[in-house]
Design a protein around this motif. Structure first.
Motif, PDB file in Angstrom:
ATOM      1  N   ALA A  26    -117.955 -15.082  59.212  1.00 15.67           N
ATOM      2  CA  ALA A  26    -116.888 -13.847  59.276  1.00 15.67           C
ATOM      3  C   ALA A  26    -115.737 -14.262  59.079  1.00 15.67           C
ATOM      4  CB  ALA A  26    -116.689 -13.636  61.029  1.00 15.67           C
ATOM      5  N   GLY A  27    -114.769 -12.779  58.611  1.00 14.98           N
ATOM      6  CA  GLY A  27    -113.548 -12.978  58.667  1.00 14.98           C
ATOM      7  C   GLY A  27    -113.133 -13.408  57.190  1.00 14.98           C
ATOM      8  N   PHE A 169    -111.448  -1.657  51.288  1.00 11.92           N
ATOM      9  CA  PHE A 169    -112.692  -1.430  52.898  1.00 11.92           C
ATOM     10  C   PHE A 169    -112.612  -3.141  53.374  1.00 11.92           C
ATOM     11  CE2 PHE A 169    -116.516   0.112  53.662  1.00 11.92           C
ATOM     12  CZ  PHE A 169    -115.712   0.139  55.097  1.00 11.92           C
ATOM     13  N   PHE A 170    -113.747  -3.458  51.771  1.00  8.35           N
ATOM     14  CA  PHE A 170    -114.313  -4.974  52.617  1.00  8.35           C
ATOM     15  C   PHE A 170    -113.507  -5.864  52.720  1.00  8.35           C
ATOM     16  CE2 PHE A 170    -117.315  -4.156  48.507  1.00  8.35           C
ATOM     17  CZ  PHE A 170    -118.005  -3.318  49.387  1.00  8.35           C
ATOM     18  N   ARG A 171    -112.197  -5.439  51.936  1.00  6.64           N
ATOM     19  CA  ARG A 171    -111.246  -6.632  52.834  1.00  6.64           C
ATOM     20  C   ARG A 171    -110.563  -6.200  53.883  1.00  6.64           C
ATOM     21  NH1 ARG A 171    -110.969 -10.618  51.628  1.00  6.64           N
ATOM     22  NH2 ARG A 171    -111.526 -10.107  49.546  1.00  6.64           N
ATOM     23  N   THR A 172    -110.412  -4.862  53.791  1.00  7.46           N
ATOM     24  CA  THR A 172    -109.637  -4.530  56.148  1.00  7.46           C
ATOM     25  C   THR A 172    -110.754  -5.419  56.889  1.00  7.46           C
ATOM     26  OG1 THR A 172    -109.161  -2.999  54.807  1.00  7.46           O
ATOM     27  CG2 THR A 172    -108.692  -2.388  57.001  1.00  7.46           C
ATOM     28  N   ARG A 178    -114.271  -9.291  61.073  1.00  7.82           N
ATOM     29  CA  ARG A 178    -116.124  -9.114  60.311  1.00  7.82           C
ATOM     30  C   ARG A 178    -116.152 -10.138  59.272  1.00  7.82           C
ATOM     31  NH1 ARG A 178    -115.903  -3.046  63.186  1.00  7.82           N
ATOM     32  NH2 ARG A 178    -113.610  -2.507  63.017  1.00  7.82           N
ATOM     33  N   THR A 179    -117.811 -10.068  59.887  1.00  5.98           N
ATOM     34  CA  THR A 179    -118.589 -10.773  58.674  1.00  5.98           C
ATOM     35  C   THR A 179    -119.630  -9.449  57.358  1.00  5.98           C
ATOM     36  OG1 THR A 179    -119.505 -12.217  61.068  1.00  5.98           O
ATOM     37  CG2 THR A 179    -120.673 -12.220  58.207  1.00  5.98           C
ATOM     38  N   VAL A 180    -118.343  -9.678  55.994  1.00  4.10           N
ATOM     39  CA  VAL A 180    -118.911  -8.198  55.509  1.00  4.10           C
ATOM     40  C   VAL A 180    -119.569  -9.288  54.073  1.00  4.10           C
ATOM     41  CG1 VAL A 180    -117.544  -6.746  53.896  1.00  4.10           C
ATOM     42  CG2 VAL A 180    -116.624  -7.609  56.155  1.00  4.10           C
ATOM     43  N   SER A 193    -113.926  -9.164  44.577  1.00  4.48           N
ATOM     44  CA  SER A 193    -113.904  -8.749  45.010  1.00  4.48           C
ATOM     45  C   SER A 193    -114.188  -9.484  46.749  1.00  4.48           C
ATOM     46  CB  SER A 193    -114.591  -7.557  45.440  1.00  4.48           C
ATOM     47  OG  SER A 193    -116.044  -7.790  45.086  1.00  4.48           O
ATOM     48  N   ALA A 194    -114.843 -10.827  46.046  1.00  5.57           N
ATOM     49  CA  ALA A 194    -115.410 -11.668  47.846  1.00  5.57           C
ATOM     50  C   ALA A 194    -114.786 -12.730  47.364  1.00  5.57           C
ATOM     51  CB  ALA A 194    -116.549 -11.804  46.554  1.00  5.57           C
TER      52      ALA A 194
END
Ligand code: ADP
Ligand code: MG
Length: 304
Positions: A26-27, A169-172, A178-180, A193-194
């Motif tokens: 997460a996070g 958006f993923f960053r936010t 959250r777990t993304v 992005s990761a």
């Protein structure tokens, strides 16, 4: 929290997912990287209860999808953006989803607004562009305000502005704790992005780590300019791989700069340049997954 326990999926002749066993933190944004056909979509479909594992399991907050009382409140996913009933309006599509999880309709308008689809909310989804469908898929994923989010190749079909939007958006989402979990077949995309990357090939785990860790562990090459490149080439060990560049330099794989310097010294060859080169992220990825590609191709010279 998202966890795979020895997750395995066998289709008739294809082992699509081969004993995947990891936890997604997460996070942070976790990239799920692998060539086409490596089992990313199958894994995500199993997590979302759309396919059954042959062995093992995928759990969200300790439970398999079908055991979750209100799944959309715990996990949201953008899988196949075009799989929506084309004759429904965007708003009705989301209302149906909301109703199935006892989510109030007011939330539908909130997520439509968030993804920028309010003005077309009453239009049939069948007429949506891929980018609009992706946004609708994201709205659906966010409906239940879940702590775990999955996105399968979300960048496909987006324009540059959309790509920037989705990365932010993923960053936010990650910053909110959250777990993304985001899949891609492009290392270059994951690199920007990761935070963490999990690499798979032919259904099985290859490696994981941060972008920097993955690059550091990959074998680089050494660029070397010698007074006499031909003598240097013949002084290299028989199994050394090298590529003769047009300007007379050699690009050598499998030896360190120190090895090359010592070899040249022993052979009495003057060097004009000796530069270790870090592998590019794309090369690292190709290296890691090369033996896993279903249809590989040979590159002459330095093996990639
Ligand atoms: P990716 O998403 O990484 O491109 P997939 O999960 O779609 O990979 O596919 C993994 C492998 O499983 C591929 O060889 C694919 O052809 C096969 N596969 C996927 N879905 C099915 C299915 N429903 N029936 C049979 N084979 C499948
Ligand atoms: Mg896929």
């Amino acid at each position: 929290m998202l966890k795979l326990d020895h997750l395995t999926k066998q289709y008739k002749d294809t082992l699509a997912v081969d004993d995947l066993d990891f936890e997604v933190k997460a996070g942070v944004v976790t990239g799920f990287l692998g060539p086409n056909g490596s089992g990313k979509s199958t894994t995500m479909r199993i997590i979302m209860g759309l396919d059954r594992p042959t062995k093992g399991r995928a759990t969200i907050n300790g439970k398999q999808y079908h055991d979750l009382a209100s799944p959309l409140r715990e996990v949201g996913a953008l899988l196949d953006a075009k799989s929506v009933n084309p004759s429904r309006s965007a708003r009705n599509h989301l209302r149906a989803l909301a109703a199935s999880n006892k989510i109030p309709y007011s939330r539908v308008d909130e997520v439509l607004d968030f993804v920028g689809l309010t003005s077309v909310a009453g239009k049939k989804v069948g007429g949506f562009s891929l980018g609009m469908s992706q946004r609708l898929g994201i709205a659906g994923a966010l409906l239940g305000d879940p702590g775990v989010l999955l996105f399968d190749e979300p960048v496909n079909g987006l324009d540059p502005e959309g790509i920037r939007w989705i990365r932010d958006f993923f960053r936010t989402l990650a910053n909110e704790g959250r777990t993304v979990f985001v899949s891609s077949h492009l290392m270059s995309e994951m690199a920007v992005s990761a935070d963490e990357i999990i690499v798979i090939g032919r259904g099985h785990f290859i490696t994981s780590g941060t972008v920097d860790q993955l690059t550091a562990t990959a074998a680089g090459t050494v660029l070397v300019r010698a007074a006499n490149p031909d003598s240097l080439a013949s002084a290299l060990p028989a199994d050394a791989h090298y590529e003769a560049l047009n300007d007379g330099a050699l690009r050598i794989a499998g030896l360190s700069a120190e090895d090359v310097g010592n070899l040249a010294f022993a052979a009495g060859i003057a060097l004009h340049e000796l530069t270790p080169q870090r592998a590019s992220l794309e090369e690292v990825f190709m290296d890691l997954t090369a033996s896993s590609l279903q249809y590989g191709h040979q590159t002459p010279g330095v093996p990639s």
